[in-house]
Design a protein around this motif. Structure first.
Motif, PDB file in Angstrom:
ATOM      1  N   ALA A 117       4.592  -4.876 -20.207  1.00 14.96           N
ATOM      2  CA  ALA A 117       5.197  -4.710 -18.881  1.00 14.96           C
ATOM      3  C   ALA A 117       4.191  -4.814 -17.740  1.00 14.96           C
ATOM      4  O   ALA A 117       4.602  -4.876 -16.576  1.00 14.96           O
ATOM      5  N   VAL A 118       2.893  -4.849 -18.055  1.00 17.16           N
ATOM      6  CA  VAL A 118       1.872  -4.840 -17.001  1.00 17.16           C
ATOM      7  C   VAL A 118       2.017  -5.994 -16.011  1.00 17.16           C
ATOM      8  O   VAL A 118       1.988  -5.771 -14.790  1.00 17.16           O
ATOM      9  N   PRO A 119       2.166  -7.274 -16.444  1.00 18.38           N
ATOM     10  CA  PRO A 119       2.310  -8.352 -15.460  1.00 18.38           C
ATOM     11  C   PRO A 119       3.498  -8.144 -14.520  1.00 18.38           C
ATOM     12  O   PRO A 119       3.375  -8.332 -13.302  1.00 18.38           O
ATOM     13  N   ALA A 120       4.654  -7.762 -15.075  1.00 19.67           N
ATOM     14  CA  ALA A 120       5.833  -7.530 -14.243  1.00 19.67           C
ATOM     15  C   ALA A 120       5.616  -6.338 -13.321  1.00 19.67           C
ATOM     16  O   ALA A 120       6.097  -6.328 -12.177  1.00 19.67           O
ATOM     17  N   MET A 121       4.888  -5.326 -13.801  1.00 18.49           N
ATOM     18  CA  MET A 121       4.593  -4.156 -12.975  1.00 18.49           C
ATOM     19  C   MET A 121       3.746  -4.550 -11.767  1.00 18.49           C
ATOM     20  O   MET A 121       3.986  -4.091 -10.645  1.00 18.49           O
ATOM     21  N   ILE A 122       2.780  -5.436 -11.988  1.00 13.87           N
ATOM     22  CA  ILE A 122       1.934  -5.901 -10.886  1.00 13.87           C
ATOM     23  C   ILE A 122       2.765  -6.688  -9.876  1.00 13.87           C
ATOM     24  O   ILE A 122       2.648  -6.496  -8.655  1.00 13.87           O
ATOM     25  N   ILE A 123       3.628  -7.567 -10.376  1.00  8.01           N
ATOM     26  CA  ILE A 123       4.463  -8.385  -9.485  1.00  8.01           C
ATOM     27  C   ILE A 123       5.375  -7.507  -8.639  1.00  8.01           C
ATOM     28  O   ILE A 123       5.456  -7.667  -7.415  1.00  8.01           O
ATOM     29  N   GLN A 124       6.071  -6.559  -9.284  1.00  8.22           N
ATOM     30  CA  GLN A 124       6.988  -5.720  -8.515  1.00  8.22           C
ATOM     31  C   GLN A 124       6.221  -4.817  -7.556  1.00  8.22           C
ATOM     32  O   GLN A 124       6.703  -4.523  -6.456  1.00  8.22           O
ATOM     33  N   GLY A 125       5.017  -4.400  -7.935  1.00  2.00           N
ATOM     34  CA  GLY A 125       4.203  -3.601  -7.034  1.00  2.00           C
ATOM     35  C   GLY A 125       3.803  -4.383  -5.787  1.00  2.00           C
ATOM     36  O   GLY A 125       3.852  -3.863  -4.667  1.00  2.00           O
ATOM     37  N   VAL A 126       3.424  -5.652  -5.984  1.00  2.00           N
ATOM     38  CA  VAL A 126       3.068  -6.514  -4.852  1.00  2.00           C
ATOM     39  C   VAL A 126       4.278  -6.737  -3.951  1.00  2.00           C
ATOM     40  O   VAL A 126       4.180  -6.680  -2.716  1.00  2.00           O
ATOM     41  N   LEU A 127       5.437  -6.983  -4.558  1.00  2.13           N
ATOM     42  CA  LEU A 127       6.657  -7.222  -3.785  1.00  2.13           C
ATOM     43  C   LEU A 127       7.031  -6.016  -2.929  1.00  2.13           C
ATOM     44  O   LEU A 127       7.297  -6.143  -1.724  1.00  2.13           O
ATOM     45  N   VAL A 128       7.066  -4.849  -3.559  1.00  2.00           N
ATOM     46  CA  VAL A 128       7.467  -3.640  -2.843  1.00  2.00           C
ATOM     47  C   VAL A 128       6.448  -3.287  -1.758  1.00  2.00           C
ATOM     48  O   VAL A 128       6.817  -2.920  -0.637  1.00  2.00           O
ATOM     49  N   THR A 129       5.160  -3.442  -2.080  1.00  2.00           N
ATOM     50  CA  THR A 129       4.116  -3.175  -1.079  1.00  2.00           C
ATOM     51  C   THR A 129       4.242  -4.113   0.106  1.00  2.00           C
ATOM     52  O   THR A 129       4.124  -3.696   1.266  1.00  2.00           O
ATOM     53  N   GLY A 130       4.494  -5.402  -0.173  1.00  2.00           N
ATOM     54  CA  GLY A 130       4.641  -6.374   0.897  1.00  2.00           C
ATOM     55  C   GLY A 130       5.823  -6.062   1.801  1.00  2.00           C
ATOM     56  O   GLY A 130       5.720  -6.158   3.029  1.00  2.00           O
ATOM     57  N   TRP A 131       6.950  -5.670   1.198  1.00  2.00           N
ATOM     58  CA  TRP A 131       8.140  -5.371   2.004  1.00  2.00           C
ATOM     59  C   TRP A 131       7.900  -4.152   2.884  1.00  2.00           C
ATOM     60  O   TRP A 131       8.187  -4.179   4.084  1.00  2.00           O
ATOM     61  N   TRP A 132       7.358  -3.084   2.286  1.00  2.00           N
ATOM     62  CA  TRP A 132       7.186  -1.864   3.063  1.00  2.00           C
ATOM     63  C   TRP A 132       6.057  -1.965   4.083  1.00  2.00           C
ATOM     64  O   TRP A 132       6.038  -1.216   5.066  1.00  2.00           O
ATOM     65  N   SER A 133       5.125  -2.901   3.887  1.00  2.00           N
ATOM     66  CA  SER A 133       4.027  -3.041   4.856  1.00  2.00           C
ATOM     67  C   SER A 133       4.526  -3.547   6.206  1.00  2.00           C
ATOM     68  O   SER A 133       3.884  -3.306   7.234  1.00  2.00           O
ATOM     69  N   VAL A 134       5.653  -4.245   6.206  1.00  2.00           N
ATOM     70  CA  VAL A 134       6.236  -4.718   7.472  1.00  2.00           C
ATOM     71  C   VAL A 134       7.654  -4.168   7.640  1.00  2.00           C
ATOM     72  O   VAL A 134       8.472  -4.749   8.350  1.00  2.00           O
ATOM     73  N   SER A 135       7.924  -3.049   6.981  1.00  2.00           N
ATOM     74  CA  SER A 135       9.273  -2.484   7.040  1.00  2.00           C
ATOM     75  C   SER A 135       9.663  -2.064   8.452  1.00  2.00           C
ATOM     76  O   SER A 135      10.845  -2.075   8.801  1.00  2.00           O
ATOM     77  N   PHE A 136       8.676  -1.714   9.274  1.00  2.00           N
ATOM     78  CA  PHE A 136       8.997  -1.330  10.653  1.00  2.00           C
ATOM     79  C   PHE A 136       9.641  -2.498  11.405  1.00  2.00           C
ATOM     80  O   PHE A 136      10.577  -2.298  12.181  1.00  2.00           O
TER      81      PHE A 136
END
Length: 276
Positions: free
Chosen positions: A122-141
């Protein structure tokens, strides 16, 4: 041999949202975050027990599948609401047939080797979803401000956000052994994607591709991203990579500075021995 069933996500088309609930979205979600945390603690222990059961039985025990499916549905509804894809407050419960967001799962036979090495796989998918969620919340404002001003989520932003919510849900379903299919379909589906049904506790009633008892059309099954939606999704990925890299470098430099300070501390200027 039939293809593996990929967990599905159904969300209604983006509609008008109450600007007051958009303004206070995170504040309104505090009780839900507490509930999700409590449910996640229970889910951890159920998943551990289920892991041993899956190694023996070749599938999740029924009690584990039922609880984990209910937990995943609950967590996904809260995430969809927090990420502004819909305006209806998520109910406190697993069985929510009228809610305009649902997931579809088909827990079934599992490969014992894949179960044994689940965390590593699950590590590769975990990294991908972590990048996705981080990217979305970084500009969530910015996303929050757009929805607050317009009173609705623009279609391209909805597509990119729904793709992230769905990939995160598929990752969790794989990690929790609710699905044998590795997470995929980040950039959407073909129109010809076959639709499946859902298990009790994880999805509502209604025909495939519909949401809730009223049978309203789903905007995410199949999930077809426009050019603008794909562009936003790529932007979220790049922002996530940038934020993750910046965080790693900052931590590394901070750690180096601390080590240097500890090493040079005894050499720092200070009062010397008194001279005669």
């Amino acid at each position: 041999m039939s293809a593996e069933f990929l967990p599905t996500l159904d969300i209604l088309e983006p509609d008008q949202q109450n600007r007051l609930t958009v303004l206070l979205r995170l504040l309104l979600l505090i009780p839900q975050f507490v509930v999700v945390w409590v449910l996640s603690v229970v889910a951890f222990f159920v998943a551990v027990i289920g892991w041993f059961g899956a190694l023996v039985l070749g599938r999740l025990p029924d009690f584990a599948a039922t609880y984990l499916a209910g937990y995943l549905g609950y967590d996904t509804r809260v995430s969809a609401y927090a990420m502004l894809t819909l305006d209806r407050y998520p109910p406190f419960g697993f069985d929510t047939p009228q809610y305009p967001a649902r997931i579809g799962l088909k827990p079934g036979p599992l490969n014992r080797a894949a179960v044994f090495f689940r965390l590593i796989l699950a590590v590769p998918a975990m990294i991908i979803q972590g990048v996705l969620v981080t990217g979305w919340w970084s500009v969530s404002f910015i996303s929050w401000l757009v929805v607050l001003v317009l009173g609705r989520m623009p279609r391209p932003l909805f597509e990119a956000t729904a793709a992230i919510v769905r990939y995160r849900m598929r990752f969790q379903a794989y990690l929790l052994m609710l699905s044998s299919a590795y997470p995929k379909g980040l950039f959407g589906d073909d129109e010809s994607v076959l639709l499946g049904t859902a298990v009790p506790g994880a999805a509502t009633t209604g025909a495939p591709g519909t949401v809730g008892g009223a049978g309203a059309a789903s905007a995410t099954r199949p999930l077809v991203l426009s050019g603008a939606g794909r562009g936003l999704l790529v932007a979220f990925i790049l922002l996530g990579l940038l934020a993750s890299t910046t965080s790693s470098l900052t931590s590394a430099f901070t750690s180096d500075d601390d080590d240097t300070a500890r090493a040079t501390g005894p050499l720092a200027p200070g009062p010397g021995p008194a001279r005669r």
